[in-house]
Write a protein that holds these residues in place. Structure first.
Motif, PDB file in Angstrom:
ATOM      1  N   ASP A 135       0.845  -1.199   0.000  1.00 25.29           N
ATOM      2  CA  ASP A 135       0.000   0.000   0.000  1.00 25.29           C
ATOM      3  C   ASP A 135       0.879   1.246   0.000  1.00 25.29           C
ATOM      4  OD1 ASP A 135      -2.189  -1.621   0.128  1.00 25.29           O
ATOM      5  OD2 ASP A 135      -2.553  -1.334   2.265  1.00 25.29           O
ATOM      6  N   ARG A 136       1.943   1.161   0.752  1.00 23.25           N
ATOM      7  CA  ARG A 136       2.814   2.333   0.894  1.00 23.25           C
ATOM      8  C   ARG A 136       3.501   2.685  -0.426  1.00 23.25           C
ATOM      9  NH1 ARG A 136       6.342   3.502   6.255  1.00 23.25           N
ATOM     10  NH2 ARG A 136       6.751   5.684   5.820  1.00 23.25           N
ATOM     11  N   GLU A 137       3.922   1.653  -1.142  1.00 20.56           N
ATOM     12  CA  GLU A 137       4.565   1.911  -2.436  1.00 20.56           C
ATOM     13  C   GLU A 137       3.575   2.510  -3.421  1.00 20.56           C
ATOM     14  OE1 GLU A 137       8.031  -1.374  -3.016  1.00 20.56           O
ATOM     15  OE2 GLU A 137       6.020  -2.155  -2.704  1.00 20.56           O
ATOM     16  N   LEU A 138       2.374   1.956  -3.427  1.00 17.46           N
ATOM     17  CA  LEU A 138       1.353   2.477  -4.342  1.00 17.46           C
ATOM     18  C   LEU A 138       0.999   3.910  -3.972  1.00 17.46           C
ATOM     19  CD1 LEU A 138      -0.905  -0.693  -4.478  1.00 17.46           C
ATOM     20  CD2 LEU A 138       0.383   0.251  -6.394  1.00 17.46           C
ATOM     21  N   ALA A 139       0.816   4.135  -2.688  1.00 19.08           N
ATOM     22  CA  ALA A 139       0.489   5.490  -2.227  1.00 19.08           C
ATOM     23  C   ALA A 139       1.621   6.455  -2.586  1.00 19.08           C
ATOM     24  CB  ALA A 139       0.246   5.501  -0.729  1.00 19.08           C
ATOM     25  N   GLY A 140       2.850   5.963  -2.491  1.00 11.43           N
ATOM     26  CA  GLY A 140       4.003   6.792  -2.854  1.00 11.43           C
ATOM     27  C   GLY A 140       3.947   7.215  -4.307  1.00 11.43           C
ATOM     28  N   SER A 141       3.512   6.306  -5.162  1.00  7.48           N
ATOM     29  CA  SER A 141       3.392   6.629  -6.586  1.00  7.48           C
ATOM     30  C   SER A 141       2.312   7.677  -6.816  1.00  7.48           C
ATOM     31  CB  SER A 141       3.043   5.370  -7.400  1.00  7.48           C
ATOM     32  OG  SER A 141       4.106   4.465  -7.383  1.00  7.48           O
ATOM     33  N   VAL A 142       1.256   7.574  -6.047  1.00  7.29           N
ATOM     34  CA  VAL A 142       0.164   8.553  -6.189  1.00  7.29           C
ATOM     35  C   VAL A 142       0.648   9.936  -5.733  1.00  7.29           C
ATOM     36  CG1 VAL A 142      -2.135   9.210  -5.385  1.00  7.29           C
ATOM     37  CG2 VAL A 142      -1.637   6.813  -5.908  1.00  7.29           C
ATOM     38  N   VAL A 143       1.332   9.953  -4.608  1.00 13.73           N
ATOM     39  CA  VAL A 143       1.784  11.238  -4.058  1.00 13.73           C
ATOM     40  C   VAL A 143       2.868  11.857  -4.944  1.00 13.73           C
ATOM     41  CG1 VAL A 143       2.980  12.331  -2.121  1.00 13.73           C
ATOM     42  CG2 VAL A 143       1.182  10.661  -1.688  1.00 13.73           C
ATOM     43  N   ALA A 144       3.825  11.014  -5.356  1.00 14.51           N
ATOM     44  CA  ALA A 144       4.984  11.562  -6.082  1.00 14.51           C
ATOM     45  C   ALA A 144       4.656  11.918  -7.520  1.00 14.51           C
ATOM     46  CB  ALA A 144       6.126  10.551  -6.049  1.00 14.51           C
ATOM     47  N   ALA A 145       3.817  11.095  -8.146  1.00 13.45           N
ATOM     48  CA  ALA A 145       3.636  11.289  -9.591  1.00 13.45           C
ATOM     49  C   ALA A 145       2.178  11.384 -10.014  1.00 13.45           C
ATOM     50  CB  ALA A 145       4.326  10.142 -10.336  1.00 13.45           C
ATOM     51  N   GLY A 146       1.272  11.395  -9.059  1.00 12.02           N
ATOM     52  CA  GLY A 146      -0.145  11.426  -9.435  1.00 12.02           C
ATOM     53  C   GLY A 146      -0.517  10.217 -10.269  1.00 12.02           C
ATOM     54  N   ASP A 147       0.111   9.104  -9.957  1.00 11.89           N
ATOM     55  CA  ASP A 147      -0.038   7.900 -10.776  1.00 11.89           C
ATOM     56  C   ASP A 147      -1.451   7.317 -10.649  1.00 11.89           C
ATOM     57  OD1 ASP A 147       0.122   5.348 -11.944  1.00 11.89           O
ATOM     58  OD2 ASP A 147       2.256   5.246 -11.510  1.00 11.89           O
ATOM     59  N   GLU A 148      -2.192   7.466 -11.727  1.00 14.32           N
ATOM     60  CA  GLU A 148      -3.592   7.016 -11.716  1.00 14.32           C
ATOM     61  C   GLU A 148      -3.705   5.500 -11.580  1.00 14.32           C
ATOM     62  OE1 GLU A 148      -6.166   8.725 -14.771  1.00 14.32           O
ATOM     63  OE2 GLU A 148      -7.160   6.780 -14.901  1.00 14.32           O
ATOM     64  N   ALA A 149      -2.828   4.806 -12.277  1.00 15.90           N
ATOM     65  CA  ALA A 149      -2.883   3.339 -12.219  1.00 15.90           C
ATOM     66  C   ALA A 149      -2.616   2.848 -10.797  1.00 15.90           C
ATOM     67  CB  ALA A 149      -1.870   2.748 -13.192  1.00 15.90           C
ATOM     68  N   ALA A 150      -1.662   3.501 -10.134  1.00 19.20           N
ATOM     69  CA  ALA A 150      -1.362   3.119  -8.746  1.00 19.20           C
ATOM     70  C   ALA A 150      -2.575   3.380  -7.861  1.00 19.20           C
ATOM     71  CB  ALA A 150      -0.155   3.908  -8.237  1.00 19.20           C
ATOM     72  N   PHE A 151      -3.211   4.508  -8.108  1.00 19.18           N
ATOM     73  CA  PHE A 151      -4.403   4.813  -7.310  1.00 19.18           C
ATOM     74  C   PHE A 151      -5.475   3.756  -7.523  1.00 19.18           C
ATOM     75  CE2 PHE A 151      -8.680   6.476  -6.974  1.00 19.18           C
ATOM     76  CZ  PHE A 151      -8.687   6.916  -5.663  1.00 19.18           C
TER      77      PHE A 151
END
Lengths: 179, 217
Positions: free
Chosen positions: A7-23
């Protein structure tokens, strides 16, 4: 490897890059649990539960960068859902944090002639009873945790649970007859 | 304060048996994602569907974010383009070496000057050099004189190896360029699609090993 992303890695992608797929991955991982929770809180009102889901995920996404990961991501989400539920109730003039008074079992309902199942009984309870039952007996929160979330004392929470369980038993034991 | 009403074993069991999950509608997910996009929290990603393939892509892109810290600065655009041309330098292909070195030198100057217009021009020149190098590489492959260089015979195996290296370098450079383009035009679905195709190809295992062997300098 794909399912090992935390969850933390995915959340990191959302925070750092606005990664929609991760969200979306994060959402799909936790949405079923949170949605069931919101459905129970709202007494099975799908439209209200969906609004609550939306507000929960929007609030969580906006605050994701500040989440310190001291609790499980799902627990954090549930806390946000509960806060949003309280906010929703406040806007609609409902009380969920105060102790409910005496409550009479409804005389008639949709399940006429049938013994109620627990899920249906939870739906029929007033919001204050339902909330504390869901949090304590379904989700396993302690009185202290519930008290903190709802802004009430441990004692008030215990009292509320006491009445809620009594009300639930009356519902489960009642046969609703056609009026 | 009244004592708690204890749950009976049957009641406890009934609570435990309650379902823990329910499936929200797909429309709800789209509604939430759309709102987050409008809020600027999520960036539009073509084909982002939350599937296992997406997770794989996220995993493979973690390194990308590492090298991409500080995006948006013009000199980084130039630096990445320069990296693309340097790949040609390292590929072992003579023509690529020459052209890559030449355009890299110019780009180094552009990086120092940090002139946007100049950078754009240099990117264009580098792109042209890249395309010319590829054309020359293709011509080399198709030429009947492949086995001769500078009047000296070159072993066919070495030529084949160089051509393979050149192809890999070309793919690597294209991939690097696609990464840059996605950053420059994040809302362009065509660009995102190009990147995804290249990622599929680049990370696809061949005979049990990774396809790419490109060396980055």
């Amino acid at each position: 490897m794909t399912d090992e992303l935390s969850d933390r890695e995915l959340a990191g992608s959302v925070v750092a890059a606005g990664d929609e797929a991760a969200f979306r991955v994060l959402y799909r991982r936790h949405a079923p649990t949170v949605y069931r929770f919101t459905l129970r809180l709202t007494g099975g009102d799908v439209a209200e539960a969906e609004d609550l889901m939306q507000e929960t995920w929007l609030s969580a996404s906006r605050g994701l960068a500040r989440f310190e990961w001291k609790s499980a991501f799902r627990t954090w989400l549930m806390g946000i859902a509960l806060n949003q539920f309280r906010e929703l109730a406040r806007k609609k003039g409902r009380r969920i944090a105060t102790v409910e008074g005496e409550w009479e079992v409804p005389a008639a309902g949709a399940d006429l002639g049938h013994r109620l199942d627990l899920e249906r009984a939870l739906q029929l309870l007033p919001p204050g009873f339902r909330t504390v039952l869901v949090l304590h007996d379904v989700e396993g929160f302690t009185h202290r945790e519930i008290g903190e979330q709802l802004g009430i004392t441990d004692g008030a929470c215990k009292s509320q649970l006491h009445e809620a369980r009594r009300a639930m038993r009356r519902l489960l034991n009642a046969r609703l007859e056609t009026a | 304060m009244r004592d708690e009403v204890e749950l009976t074993p049957e009641e406890k069991m009934a609570f435990e048996k309650l379902p823990r999950e329910a499936s929200p509608s797909d429309l709800l997910e789209e509604r939430i994602v759309r709102t987050l996009r409008e809020d600027g929290i999520l960036r539009t990603a073509a084909g982002a569907s939350g599937t296992a393939a997406d997770v794989a892509r996220i995993a493979s892109s973690r390194w990308r974010r590492g090298i991409a810290a500080g995006w948006g600065r013009p000199w980084l655009v130039a630096a990445a383009s320069m990296a693309a041309s340097l790949i040609l330098f390292g590929s072992g292909v003579f023509l690529g070496q020459w052209m890559g070195a030449r355009s890299a030198e110019r780009l180094m100057l552009a990086v120092r000057e940090q002139d946007n217009a100049l950078l754009a021009q240099r990117v264009q020149e580098t792109g042209s050099a890249y395309a010319r190098a590829l054309a020359a590489l293709a011509a080399l492959r198709d030429s009947p004189a492949t086995g001769a260089r500078g009047g000296h015979a070159v072993p066919a195996a070495r030529v084949a190896s160089e051509l393979q290296q050149g192809s890999e370098a070309a793919l690597g450079a294209l991939y690097a360029a696609a990464l840059e383009l996605v950053r420059l035009a994040p809302d362009d679905p065509d660009v995102a699609q190009i990147l995804e195709i290249l990622e599929d190809r680049r990370f696809a295992p061949v005979n049990g090993s990774r396809r790419t062997k490109t060396m980055w300098y």
